[in-house]
Structure formats: structure tokens, C-alpha cells
Scaffold this motif. Structure first.
Motif, PDB file in Angstrom:
ATOM      1  N   LEU A  26      -9.115 -49.167 -21.495  1.00 46.24           N
ATOM      2  CA  LEU A  26     -10.194 -48.810 -20.570  1.00 46.24           C
ATOM      3  C   LEU A  26     -10.337 -47.295 -20.517  1.00 46.24           C
ATOM      4  N   PHE A  27     -11.563 -46.804 -20.732  1.00 46.87           N
ATOM      5  CA  PHE A  27     -11.889 -45.388 -20.540  1.00 46.87           C
ATOM      6  C   PHE A  27     -12.649 -45.281 -19.221  1.00 46.87           C
ATOM      7  N   GLU A  28     -12.175 -44.458 -18.324  1.00 44.59           N
ATOM      8  CA  GLU A  28     -12.882 -44.204 -17.066  1.00 44.59           C
ATOM      9  C   GLU A  28     -13.294 -42.741 -17.040  1.00 44.59           C
ATOM     10  N   LEU A  29     -14.587 -42.491 -16.934  1.00 43.46           N
ATOM     11  CA  LEU A  29     -15.085 -41.122 -16.851  1.00 43.46           C
ATOM     12  C   LEU A  29     -15.633 -40.892 -15.459  1.00 43.46           C
ATOM     13  N   ASP A  30     -15.175 -39.855 -14.800  1.00 38.55           N
ATOM     14  CA  ASP A  30     -15.890 -39.391 -13.625  1.00 38.55           C
ATOM     15  C   ASP A  30     -15.929 -37.877 -13.703  1.00 38.55           C
ATOM     16  N   LYS A  31     -16.593 -37.234 -12.795  1.00 36.66           N
ATOM     17  CA  LYS A  31     -16.885 -35.803 -12.904  1.00 36.66           C
ATOM     18  C   LYS A  31     -15.714 -35.005 -13.485  1.00 36.66           C
ATOM     19  N   ASN A  32     -15.864 -34.604 -14.752  1.00 34.23           N
ATOM     20  CA  ASN A  32     -14.901 -33.757 -15.446  1.00 34.23           C
ATOM     21  C   ASN A  32     -13.477 -34.312 -15.516  1.00 34.23           C
ATOM     22  N   LYS A  33     -13.382 -35.632 -15.478  1.00 31.23           N
ATOM     23  CA  LYS A  33     -12.083 -36.269 -15.631  1.00 31.23           C
ATOM     24  C   LYS A  33     -12.217 -37.467 -16.558  1.00 31.23           C
ATOM     25  N   ILE A  34     -11.207 -37.668 -17.397  1.00 29.37           N
ATOM     26  CA  ILE A  34     -11.192 -38.845 -18.262  1.00 29.37           C
ATOM     27  C   ILE A  34      -9.839 -39.529 -18.091  1.00 29.37           C
ATOM     28  N   ARG A  35      -9.881 -40.834 -17.916  1.00 30.60           N
ATOM     29  CA  ARG A  35      -8.668 -41.617 -17.681  1.00 30.60           C
ATOM     30  C   ARG A  35      -8.621 -42.750 -18.687  1.00 30.60           C
ATOM     31  N   LEU A  36      -7.465 -42.954 -19.332  1.00 32.20           N
ATOM     32  CA  LEU A  36      -7.277 -44.075 -20.260  1.00 32.20           C
ATOM     33  C   LEU A  36      -6.238 -45.019 -19.661  1.00 32.20           C
ATOM     34  N   VAL A  37      -6.543 -46.320 -19.670  1.00 31.91           N
ATOM     35  CA  VAL A  37      -5.625 -47.315 -19.096  1.00 31.91           C
ATOM     36  C   VAL A  37      -5.489 -48.497 -20.054  1.00 31.91           C
ATOM     37  N   SER A  38      -4.237 -48.878 -20.348  1.00 35.17           N
ATOM     38  CA  SER A  38      -3.964 -50.075 -21.167  1.00 35.17           C
ATOM     39  C   SER A  38      -3.032 -51.002 -20.394  1.00 35.17           C
ATOM     40  N   VAL A  39      -3.270 -52.315 -20.503  1.00 35.63           N
ATOM     41  CA  VAL A  39      -2.383 -53.298 -19.855  1.00 35.63           C
ATOM     42  C   VAL A  39      -2.194 -54.497 -20.790  1.00 35.63           C
ATOM     43  N   ASP A  40      -1.035 -55.137 -20.702  1.00 33.24           N
ATOM     44  CA  ASP A  40      -0.849 -56.343 -21.534  1.00 33.24           C
ATOM     45  C   ASP A  40      -0.146 -57.473 -20.783  1.00 33.24           C
ATOM     46  N   GLY A  41      -0.083 -57.355 -19.460  1.00 34.44           N
ATOM     47  CA  GLY A  41       0.566 -58.411 -18.680  1.00 34.44           C
ATOM     48  C   GLY A  41       2.029 -58.123 -18.392  1.00 34.44           C
TER      49      GLY A  41
ATOM     50  N   LEU B 276      -1.112 -45.403 -18.125  1.00 40.25           N
ATOM     51  CA  LEU B 276      -2.283 -44.659 -17.654  1.00 40.25           C
ATOM     52  C   LEU B 276      -2.097 -43.184 -17.986  1.00 40.25           C
ATOM     53  N   ARG B 277      -3.161 -42.557 -18.462  1.00 40.76           N
ATOM     54  CA  ARG B 277      -3.104 -41.121 -18.780  1.00 40.76           C
ATOM     55  C   ARG B 277      -4.404 -40.481 -18.324  1.00 40.76           C
ATOM     56  N   GLU B 278      -4.313 -39.300 -17.734  1.00 45.21           N
ATOM     57  CA  GLU B 278      -5.490 -38.643 -17.153  1.00 45.21           C
ATOM     58  C   GLU B 278      -5.574 -37.196 -17.622  1.00 45.21           C
ATOM     59  N   GLU B 279      -6.789 -36.719 -17.897  1.00 45.62           N
ATOM     60  CA  GLU B 279      -7.017 -35.337 -18.326  1.00 45.62           C
ATOM     61  C   GLU B 279      -8.383 -34.865 -17.833  1.00 45.62           C
ATOM     62  N   THR B 280      -8.578 -33.552 -17.836  1.00 43.69           N
ATOM     63  CA  THR B 280      -9.916 -33.026 -17.549  1.00 43.69           C
ATOM     64  C   THR B 280     -10.734 -33.055 -18.848  1.00 43.69           C
TER      65      THR B 280
ATOM     66  N   GLU C  19     -21.453 -37.749 -16.310  1.00 42.01           N
ATOM     67  CA  GLU C  19     -21.682 -38.888 -15.413  1.00 42.01           C
ATOM     68  C   GLU C  19     -20.481 -39.818 -15.356  1.00 42.01           C
ATOM     69  N   GLU C  20     -20.514 -40.715 -14.376  1.00 39.00           N
ATOM     70  CA  GLU C  20     -19.432 -41.691 -14.227  1.00 39.00           C
ATOM     71  C   GLU C  20     -19.719 -42.890 -15.119  1.00 39.00           C
ATOM     72  N   LEU C  21     -18.682 -43.339 -15.827  1.00 42.22           N
ATOM     73  CA  LEU C  21     -18.878 -44.417 -16.796  1.00 42.22           C
ATOM     74  C   LEU C  21     -17.548 -45.091 -17.089  1.00 42.22           C
ATOM     75  N   ASN C  22     -17.559 -46.417 -17.240  1.00 42.34           N
ATOM     76  CA  ASN C  22     -16.368 -47.180 -17.637  1.00 42.34           C
ATOM     77  C   ASN C  22     -16.696 -48.014 -18.857  1.00 42.34           C
ATOM     78  N   PHE C  23     -15.816 -48.052 -19.843  1.00 43.86           N
ATOM     79  CA  PHE C  23     -16.010 -48.899 -21.017  1.00 43.86           C
ATOM     80  C   PHE C  23     -14.653 -49.158 -21.658  1.00 43.86           C
ATOM     81  N   VAL C  24     -14.576 -50.200 -22.502  1.00 35.45           N
ATOM     82  CA  VAL C  24     -13.294 -50.575 -23.117  1.00 35.45           C
ATOM     83  C   VAL C  24     -13.418 -50.509 -24.644  1.00 35.45           C
ATOM     84  N   VAL C  25     -12.541 -49.699 -25.259  1.00 33.95           N
ATOM     85  CA  VAL C  25     -12.556 -49.492 -26.715  1.00 33.95           C
ATOM     86  C   VAL C  25     -11.435 -50.324 -27.341  1.00 33.95           C
ATOM     87  N   PRO C  26     -11.727 -51.113 -28.409  1.00 34.12           N
ATOM     88  CA  PRO C  26     -10.677 -51.923 -29.039  1.00 34.12           C
ATOM     89  C   PRO C  26      -9.476 -51.079 -29.476  1.00 34.12           C
TER      90      PRO C  26
END
Length: 368
Positions: free
Chosen positions: A158-173, A178-182, A187-194
């Protein structure tokens, strides 16, 4: 089509592009690399209907044209060519002649018209981020991507974008990363990259501060990395509400040397095999972590110092899941937060919150 190019450049391009080619497909063209010669360069393209990759290399183009060549055969040939220059020509029957020094090959090509077009990105949002930053973010989260298709959405990050921040999240049960950077995003946006796409992107990323551009469309994403363009479909579905999975409180906090903890778990894991699985026991008490394991091969135990605050607790972990998280931390020391024997282990940097890993414990049987 008639071109002359450098063997080293062609070989490097083919090696990378090959990774986006279908190993087995009902469409023969998808098992090939599309070569397009125009002006003073050739474009190489690989595509498996989910992931596409393109790059350009310099060439002397005597005659323009397009051809699809078997990725496996073409790659094997190019890798073994003896001279610096490669002469490649295609006749009107798609027979492709490849010459380099005394080596001479003639192979059958597939008409370029049979090759499907790469998807185009529509309604895109653009973000820019340094190569080294994205590489580090992928490396620290890719290990927790689900390997099974039980929930296809979790086979991606999962990629989460909000104002000048990007967050990557992976889960497998069993774990969460989770990792966060500027980053520069408007704009704010969420999407999932294979996960497969991110593995390939990581291989192409350099360790420098040069920025790459990412374009996000409604169904696809495009990474522009130097001379390479990687395009992939996005995964659809409902991603886990990961915030609800992260414990807000902790009954115990531990500060420990990263290297020492990894080495200790690795030592006791020596008696665990694919056939003989057993949890690694971790007893946290009196400023010491006691690590042990028992299988039918034998028993192993070890201990290491740590700074602790809180109530003692004993927990069991799958050794691979625990080691994956520990090895992907950064810094000489890490902070561990615990909230009882059956609550996830929370791993954080000593200072700040640039990353967060959760590892679910396994229930321990009482020892006889």
C-alpha cells in the motif's frame, strides 16, 4: 530493419527487460522482446500483461523497423557474442540475422503487429522521490508482502500519499512493515502496487540522490527510472486497516543491539529445518533476552544484554518472520515494544518513527 549497436549496452538492456517477459504464454509474442529501431536508438520492450518494461539504447540505425525476438534465445545469444559491435538485420520474412565478430546467427522473429500495446496512463498524479529513498523504502517493506493469493490485495504494498509524505505498508497476516518519508506530492492518494513490480523497480534503482518520477493513473502506475520505464497494473480491493492492527500501548520497552539480537536468533535457528519447525522462544527479563529453541535434532540457547522497562514476558516466534524484520531495521540499536505474550512485537528505530515492524507471536506449549 538494420542496426549496429554495442554488445555491452544491448546485453544489459536485454537482461533487465527479460524480467518483464512472460515465461509461458498462449500469445507467443509475449515470450519475446519487442525491438523498435528509430533515428539513432533502439527501444526494447518486455510485457507480461501485468508488468511492462521499456528502455532505449544508442544505435546506428541504417534501416528502421520493428521485430519480436524470443527473449530467452535472444538473451542467450547476446550474452555470448564475442565482439564489441553487434550487427542486427531483419528481412521481409522476419528472419533476423545477428552478427558479432566471427559469430553469425539467423533466427526466426515474430511480426511486431502481434505484440500487444503497453497500457497508457490516464488521469495521472505525479510524485518525485530520490532513487535511494524509494529503494530503501521498498527494501524495508517488501519482505512482509503476502506470498499466497488468499487475499490478492495483500500480494502488493500500500502506498499512502498525503501532503509531502509518502508511506509504504505491507502485511501478510503474520507481520506488518511500515516505512514513512517526506516526498513531493500535491494530493492525497492511496493505491496498491504488486510486490512483483516493486521487486523489479528495486533492482533498477540506484543508490544516489537523483530523483525519479512516478505517474499514478486510475488502473496503472509508471516508474521513470533513468532510461527505464516500468509500467504496472495496480491491485484492486480492500487493504487491511493496518492502523487498527498497531498496538497503541506497551507493557514493556526494550533497547537492544540490532546485530547482537540478529546473531543470537540465527544461532538458535541452526537446529530448525524446513522439516523440523519449532518456534524460537524469547524470554525478556532482568535486562537480558534469553533465546532458545528445541527440535528433535536437539536444543539451543543463547542470551544477550538489553535495557528493559516493564514486566517480564516470554514469547515464541517463527524464526524466519522474526529474522526478516530484524534484518530490515536500520541503525545500531532498535527499540522493541511488547504488550503481553500474545500481542505482536513492535520494532521501531531507537529514535523517531521512520519505520515500524510488527511480528505476530506463536503460542508456546509449556515445556515438560
Amino acid at each position: 530493419m538494420k542496426i549496429i549497436c554495442k554488445q555491452q549496452q544491448l546485453n544489459e538492456a536485454v537482461l533487465n527487460i527479460q524480467r518483464a517477459v512472460s515465461a509461458k504464454s498462449s500469445v507467443p509474442a509475449l515470450e519475446g522482446i519487442l525491438l523498435s529501431a528509430e533515428e539513432s536508438e533502439i527501444t526494447l520492450c518486455g510485457y507480461d500483461l501485468e508488468l511492462g518494461m521499456k528502455t532505449k539504447i544508442e544505435a546506428k540505425v541504417e534501416e528502421k523497423g520493428r521485430i519480436v525476438l524470443s527473449a530467452r534465445l535472444f538473451g542467450d545469444i547476446v550474452r555470448r557474442l564475442p565482439a564489441d559491435d553487434v550487427h542486427l538485420s531483419v528481412d521481409d520474412k522476419n528472419i533476423t540475422k545477428i552478427q558479432s565478430g566471427p559469430a553469425d546467427f539467423s533466427i526466426a522473429g515474430i511480426p511486431a503487429e502481434e505484440y500487444p500495446e503497453l497500457p497508457s496512463i490516464t488521469g495521472e498524479t505525479s510524485i518525485k522521490i530520490a532513487n535511494c529513498t524509494l529503494k530503501s523504502m521498498i527494501r524495508q517493506t517488501i519482505f512482509a508482502v503476502a506470498e499466497s493469493d488468499a487475499k490478492p490485495i495483500h500480494t502488493g504494498t500500500l502506498f499512502e500519499l498525503d501532503k509531502n509524505k509518502i508511506r509504504l505498508v505491507s502485511v501478510d497476516g503474520y507481520r506488518l512493515a511500515l516505512r514513512e518519508e517526506t516526498a513531493k506530492c500535491e494530493e492525497e492518494l492511496n493505491f496498491v502496487v504488486p510486490g512483483k513490480t516493486l521487486q523489479e523497480v528495486m533492482k533498477l534503482l540506484s543508490d544516489d540522490d537523483e530523483e525519479l518520477e512516478i505517474l499514478i493513473g486510475r488502473r496503472h502506475i509508471l516508474f521513470q527510472i533513468g532510461s527505464y520505464c516500468v509500467i504496472s497494473r495496480l491491485l484492486e480491493g480492500e487493504f487491511l486497516d493496518y492502523r487498527a492492527a498497531i498496538p497503541n500501548t506497551s507493557a514493556m520497552e526494550i533497547l537492544v543491539s540490532t546485530r547482537s539480537f540478529i546473531e543470537s536468533v540465527e544461532r538458535v535457528s541452526l537446529i530448525i529445518t524446513d522439516r523440523l519447525k519449532s518456534p524460537v522462544r524469547c524470554l525478556f527479563e532482568d535486562n537480558e533476552i534469553k533465546v532458545s529453541c528445541s527440535t528433535s535434532i536437539g536444543r539451543a540457547s543463547d542470551q544477550l544484554p538489553a535495557k528493559m522497562e516493564g514486566e517480564p514476558v516470554e514469547m515464541g516466534f517463527n524464526n524466519r518472520y522474526l529474522l526478516d524484520a530484524l534484518r530490515n531495521t536500520e541503525g545500531d540499536e532498535m527499540k522493541i515494544q511488547l504488550n503481553g505474550a500474545l500481542s505482536p512485537m513492535k520494532i521501531l528505530p531507537r529514535e523517531g518513527n521512520s519505520y515500524l515492524f510488527l511480528v505476530l507471536p506463536v503460542r508456546l506449549k509449556s515445556e515438560a
